[in-house]
Design a protein around this motif. Structure first.
Motif, PDB file in Angstrom:
ATOM      1  N   ALA A  49       0.867  -1.185   0.000  1.00  0.00           N
ATOM      2  CA  ALA A  49       0.000   0.000   0.000  1.00  0.00           C
ATOM      3  C   ALA A  49       0.904   1.235   0.000  1.00  0.00           C
ATOM      4  O   ALA A  49       2.025   1.183   0.522  1.00  0.00           O
ATOM      5  CB  ALA A  49      -0.896   0.002   1.226  1.00  0.00           C
ATOM      6  N   PRO A  50       0.436   2.345  -0.582  1.00  0.00           N
ATOM      7  CA  PRO A  50       1.333   3.494  -0.749  1.00  0.00           C
ATOM      8  C   PRO A  50       1.814   4.128   0.557  1.00  0.00           C
ATOM      9  O   PRO A  50       2.856   4.772   0.571  1.00  0.00           O
ATOM     10  CB  PRO A  50       0.495   4.490  -1.551  1.00  0.00           C
ATOM     11  N   HIS A  51       1.082   3.914   1.642  1.00  0.00           N
ATOM     12  CA  HIS A  51       1.471   4.573   2.899  1.00  0.00           C
ATOM     13  C   HIS A  51       2.270   3.661   3.824  1.00  0.00           C
ATOM     14  O   HIS A  51       2.555   4.022   4.956  1.00  0.00           O
ATOM     15  CB  HIS A  51       0.223   5.083   3.617  1.00  0.00           C
ATOM     16  N   ILE A  52       2.624   2.464   3.360  1.00  0.00           N
ATOM     17  CA  ILE A  52       3.375   1.505   4.188  1.00  0.00           C
ATOM     18  C   ILE A  52       4.826   1.452   3.710  1.00  0.00           C
ATOM     19  O   ILE A  52       5.085   1.237   2.525  1.00  0.00           O
ATOM     20  CB  ILE A  52       2.750   0.097   4.090  1.00  0.00           C
ATOM     21  N   TRP A  53       5.773   1.639   4.639  1.00  0.00           N
ATOM     22  CA  TRP A  53       7.186   1.758   4.277  1.00  0.00           C
ATOM     23  C   TRP A  53       8.046   0.890   5.196  1.00  0.00           C
ATOM     24  O   TRP A  53       7.988   1.067   6.421  1.00  0.00           O
ATOM     25  CB  TRP A  53       7.653   3.208   4.457  1.00  0.00           C
ATOM     26  N   ARG A  77       2.377   5.548   7.524  1.00  0.00           N
ATOM     27  CA  ARG A  77       2.288   7.015   7.607  1.00  0.00           C
ATOM     28  C   ARG A  77       0.859   7.486   7.853  1.00  0.00           C
ATOM     29  O   ARG A  77       0.637   8.661   8.088  1.00  0.00           O
ATOM     30  CB  ARG A  77       2.847   7.660   6.320  1.00  0.00           C
ATOM     31  N   GLN A  78      -0.101   6.541   7.775  1.00  0.00           N
ATOM     32  CA  GLN A  78      -1.497   6.950   7.983  1.00  0.00           C
ATOM     33  C   GLN A  78      -1.933   6.791   9.428  1.00  0.00           C
ATOM     34  O   GLN A  78      -2.888   7.438   9.867  1.00  0.00           O
ATOM     35  CB  GLN A  78      -2.404   6.077   7.113  1.00  0.00           C
ATOM     36  N   THR A  79      -1.270   5.902  10.157  1.00  0.00           N
ATOM     37  CA  THR A  79      -1.708   5.596  11.527  1.00  0.00           C
ATOM     38  C   THR A  79      -1.663   6.842  12.414  1.00  0.00           C
ATOM     39  O   THR A  79      -0.680   7.587  12.397  1.00  0.00           O
ATOM     40  CB  THR A  79      -0.804   4.504  12.137  1.00  0.00           C
ATOM     41  N   GLU A  80      -2.706   7.036  13.167  1.00  0.00           N
ATOM     42  CA  GLU A  80      -2.761   8.155  14.116  1.00  0.00           C
ATOM     43  C   GLU A  80      -1.819   7.850  15.277  1.00  0.00           C
ATOM     44  O   GLU A  80      -1.825   6.737  15.806  1.00  0.00           O
ATOM     45  CB  GLU A  80      -4.203   8.269  14.634  1.00  0.00           C
ATOM     46  N   VAL A  88       8.628   6.543  14.230  1.00  0.00           N
ATOM     47  CA  VAL A  88       9.871   7.029  13.631  1.00  0.00           C
ATOM     48  C   VAL A  88       9.694   8.535  13.501  1.00  0.00           C
ATOM     49  O   VAL A  88       8.706   8.992  12.916  1.00  0.00           O
ATOM     50  CB  VAL A  88      10.123   6.396  12.250  1.00  0.00           C
ATOM     51  N   TRP A 130       7.506  10.899  11.304  1.00  0.00           N
ATOM     52  CA  TRP A 130       7.609  10.344   9.940  1.00  0.00           C
ATOM     53  C   TRP A 130       6.548   9.271   9.741  1.00  0.00           C
ATOM     54  O   TRP A 130       5.927   9.171   8.697  1.00  0.00           O
ATOM     55  CB  TRP A 130       9.017   9.774   9.710  1.00  0.00           C
TER      56      TRP A 130
END
Lengths: 145, 420
Positions: A49-53, A77-80, A88, A130
Motif C-alpha cells: 500500500a502506498p502509505h506503508i514503508w 504514515r497513515q496511523t494516528e 519514527v 515520519w
C-alpha cells in the motif's frame, strides 16, 4: 462470521498472480466452493500500500521493548499517533525511533534500554513524525538464544 | 459539466531524494540526467541560486561545491516506486486517473461534491501524509484549462498549490494574463509563431477563429483553442497509438573501444527493445543498429554509422533480434574509435495476423513465442535480467555512470532507510 475487511487487504498484484486452477478430470472437489487465498504477510502488514514503508532499525534504543538492531520495521504514515505507540520521528535532522507517551500536542518521546530504563530523547527543535511502527519483522536464522 | 484535475509533484526527483534525508531540508539539491550529464531537477533553493534546467554538470561542479548544493544521480528505481505510490493514493480518492508522466496525472472529478478547493487541499494533504511528497493541482472543465490552472497554482504562491478554474469568469481572468507559450501543447516555439499573429495570451488563442488555426497549424492547435474556450476535446485515456518504432539507446558510462564491449551493449539494448516489443504484442521486421563517437571528438576521430537488418519474417524472439543486431554491428564497427553510444531500433512493426508471411522463409515458431513470454514472466517475478542471454553481463563496465546514486530505499531490502 464474514472474513471480509478483517485485514488491510490482499494486494491486487498477488491476486492477479494466483496460479491457474488445476483441472479436475474426475469427481468435482467438494471443497471447491470453500477454497481460500493463501496466507500472505502483505495481507497482514499492508506492505504494497502506498502509505506503508519498511525501515531498518540501527540501534538498541528500544531494546527494552524487544526491538533490536537489524529489525525491519513496517512503518505506516497513515496511523494516528497515540500514547503507547512506537514512532519514527525526524529529530535534529536524523531519523530516530522512540516510544511515545503523553497526549497529542505534548507527547514525550522516550527510549527504553535493555535494562528497562526509560530516557527522554534529547531534542533541540520541533519534532516531525515520519510514521508509526505497526509491525516488526526479524530474521531469527542467525540468532542463538 | 465534466471536471478534471491535473495533479503534479513539486520538484519530483529532488523531493524523492530528500524524503529520507531530513538534513537537506532548506538546502539546495539537484538531480542529474543519465551518466550524470545535465541538471534535470532542482528544488526551490537550487533554483534560487540560478541553476538552470539542462545545465551541464561539469560546468557547474565547482560552483555547486562552493554553494553546498547536494547532487544526485538519477535513481529511477526510487522515482518509479514513489510515483506509483502517489498515483495509487490519488486513485483511491477519485473515480478515475490517467497517468500522464512519472510525476503528473489527470484525475476525473466526477462524483466530487462541494468545494473543489477544499477537495484539492484535502487530497494534497493526503498525498503528503501517505507518501511524503508535495503536490499541486489545477482543476477545470477541460484538460487544457486544468493544465493552465496547475500553471497558475505554481506561479502564484497565494493559491497554496490548488486552483479551481471551473468558473467561466475566473477562466477569462486567467486566460487574459497567461502567455500563450504556457498553454499545454503550445510551447515556446509555436508560441513565438503565434505572437507574430498577435496571439500573445491564452485568451487571444481561445478567441481566434478555430478553423483558421487548423488550416494554419494543425488540428491539435485547433483543439487546444477549443479546450481553452471550454469545449472538451481531449478525453481521459485517449490512448496514444501503438509505437511505430521501438528505440533503445544510451550513452555509455565511459568510452568503449572494443568490439566485444559493443557487442554486449548491443545485445543488451536489443533485449530491452525485445521486451518492449512483446509488451505491446507487436512483431518487428527490421532492426537497425548504430554506433557513434562523442560529439566533441576532433573531426578525424569522429565516426557514426548505422545499418538496417531485415528479418525475413516478423519476429519478437530476443535471440533472433540479438543475432541480427550483432550481425549488423560487425558491418559497421571500425576499430580505433572511442565509441560513446550505440542504439538499437526496431521498425516495420506489425501486429500478429496483420502481415503476409514470406513464402520461402520459416515463420517464427511457436516455441519462440512461449520462450519470450516465459522469460518475461521470470524477469517480472525475480527481477530484471534474472534470466538473460548468455551474451549479457550482469554488471557491464559500459553501463550508465551514476556516481552519486542514492540507495534503493524502497526497492532493495539491503538498502532500506535506517533509524536509530
Amino acid at each position: 462470521m464474514s472474513e471480509a475487511f478483517r485485514t488491510p487487504g490482499l494486494r491486487q498484484a498477488s491476486l492477479t498472480n494466483l496460479p491457474a486452477k488445476t483441472k479436475i478430470t474426475g469427481f468435482a472437489s467438494p471443497a471447491a466452493d470453500y477454497e481460500c487465498h493463501r496466507l500472505s504477510l502483505d495481507e497482514v502488514t499492508g506492505l504494497g500500500a502506498p502509505h506503508i514503508w519498511p525501515w531498518r532499525l540501527h540501534s538498541e534504543a528500544l531494546a527494552g521493548l524487544s526491538l533490536h538492531t537489524n529489525d525491519t520495521l513496517i512503518v505506516n504514515r497513515q496511523t494516528e499517533l497515540v500514547e503507547g505507540r512506537i514512532a519514527v520521528v525526524v529529530l535534529d535532522n536524523a531519523h530516530r525511533v522512540c516510544l511515545v507517551q503523553g497526549k497529542p500536542g505534548a507527547f514525550n518521546l522516550l527510549t527504553v534500554d535493555e535494562t528497562g530504563a526509560v530516557q527522554p530523547l534529547e531534542q533541540t527543535e520541533q519534532v516531525e513524525v515520519w510514521g508509526v511502527v505497526d509491525f516488526v519483522v526479524r530474521d531469527l536464522r542467525a540468532v542463538r538464544f | 459539466m465534466k471536471r478534471v484535475a491535473l495533479i503534479d509533484a513539486n520538484s519530483f526527483y529532488v523531493s524523492c531524494e530528500t524524503l529520507f534525508r531530513p538534513e537537506l531540508k532548506g538546502k539546495p539539491a539537484i538531480t542529474l540526467s543519465n551518466n550524470d550529464g545535465c541538471v534535470i531537477a532542482r528544488n526551490h533553493e537550487a533554483k534560487a541560486l540560478g541553476i538552470k534546467m539542462g545545465a551541464p554538470y561539469f560546468q557547474l561542479r565547482e560552483f555547486m561545491q562552493q554553494e553546498g548544493v547536494q547532487v544526485f544521480s538519477s535513481n529511477y528505481g526510487l522515482y518509479a516506486d514513489i510515483s506509483n505510490r502517489i498515483m495509487q493514493t490519488i486513485q483511491s480518492q477519485v473515480s478515475d486517473i490517467e497517468v500522464y508522466s512519472i510525476d503528473e496525472c489527470w484525475a476525473d472529478l466526477d462524483g466530487i461534491s462541494g468545494s473543489l478547493v477544499e477537495f484539492g487541499t484535502a487530497l494534497k494533504a493526503k498525498v503528503y501524509r501517505d507518501v511524503g511528497i508535495p503536490v499541486g493541482m489545477g482543476m477545470s472543465t477541460t484538460k487544457t484549462l486544468a493544465k493552465l490552472a496547475q500553471w497558475a497554482s505554481k506561479t502564484w504562491k497565494g493559491t497554496r498549490g490548488v486552483v479551481d478554474l471551473t468558473d467561466p469568469a475566473r477562466q477569462e481572468k486567467l486566460l487574459r494574463i497567461a502567455p500563450v507559450g504556457e498553454v499545454w501543447g503550445i510551447g515556446r516555439k509555436l508560441g513565438a509563431h503565434l505572437a507574430l499573429m498577435n496571439i500573445e495570451t491564452a485568451w487571444d488563442l481561445a478567441r481566434y477563429d478555430h478553423k483558421s488555426l487548423r488550416k494554419l497549424f494543425s488540428v491539435n492547435v485547433e483543439r487546444t483553442a477549443r479546450e481553452l474556450a471550454g469545449e472538451a476535446c481531449f478525453k481521459l485515456h485517449e490512448a496514444p497509438d501503438l509505437k511505430q518504432e521501438i528505440m533503445k539507446s544510451c550513452m555509455f558510462g565511459h568510452r568503449v573501444y572494443s568490439l566485444d564491449e559493443l557487442r554486449q551493449a548491443t545485445a543488451s539494448y536489443a533485449t530491452v527493445a525485445g521486451e518492449k516489443l512483446r509488451a505491446q504484442q507487436s512483431l518487428c521486421q527490421q532492426i537497425s543498429v548504430s554506433v557513434q563517437t562523442g560529439q566533441h571528438e576532433e573531426p578525424a576521430r569522429r565516426y557514426y554509422n548505422a545499418i538496417d537488418m531485415k528479418l525475413s519474417n516478423p519476429s519478437d524472439d530476443t535471440r533472433l533480434l540479438i543475432k541480427a543486431a550483432l550481425a549488423g554491428l560487425e558491418h559497421i564497427f571500425r576499430p580505433g574509435y572511442a565509441y560513446s553510444k550505440c542504439a538499437v531500433r526496431l521498425t516495420r512493426l506489425h501486429q500478429r495476423g496483420e502481415f503476409t508471411l514470406d513464402l520461402f522463409a520459416a515463420p517464427q515458431d511457436k516455441g519462440a513465442d512461449k520462450l519470450g513470454s516465459v522469460m518475461d514472466t521470470i524477469n517480472l517475478r525475480y527481477g530484471r535480467q534474472a534470466i538473460r542471454s548468455a551474451r549479457l553481463k550482469p554488471d557491464p563496465g559500459w553501463a550508465m555512470r551514476r556516481d552519486m546514486l542514492s540507495p534503493g530505499y524502497t526497492t532493495r531490502w539491503d538498502q532500506l532507510p535506517g533509524c536509530r
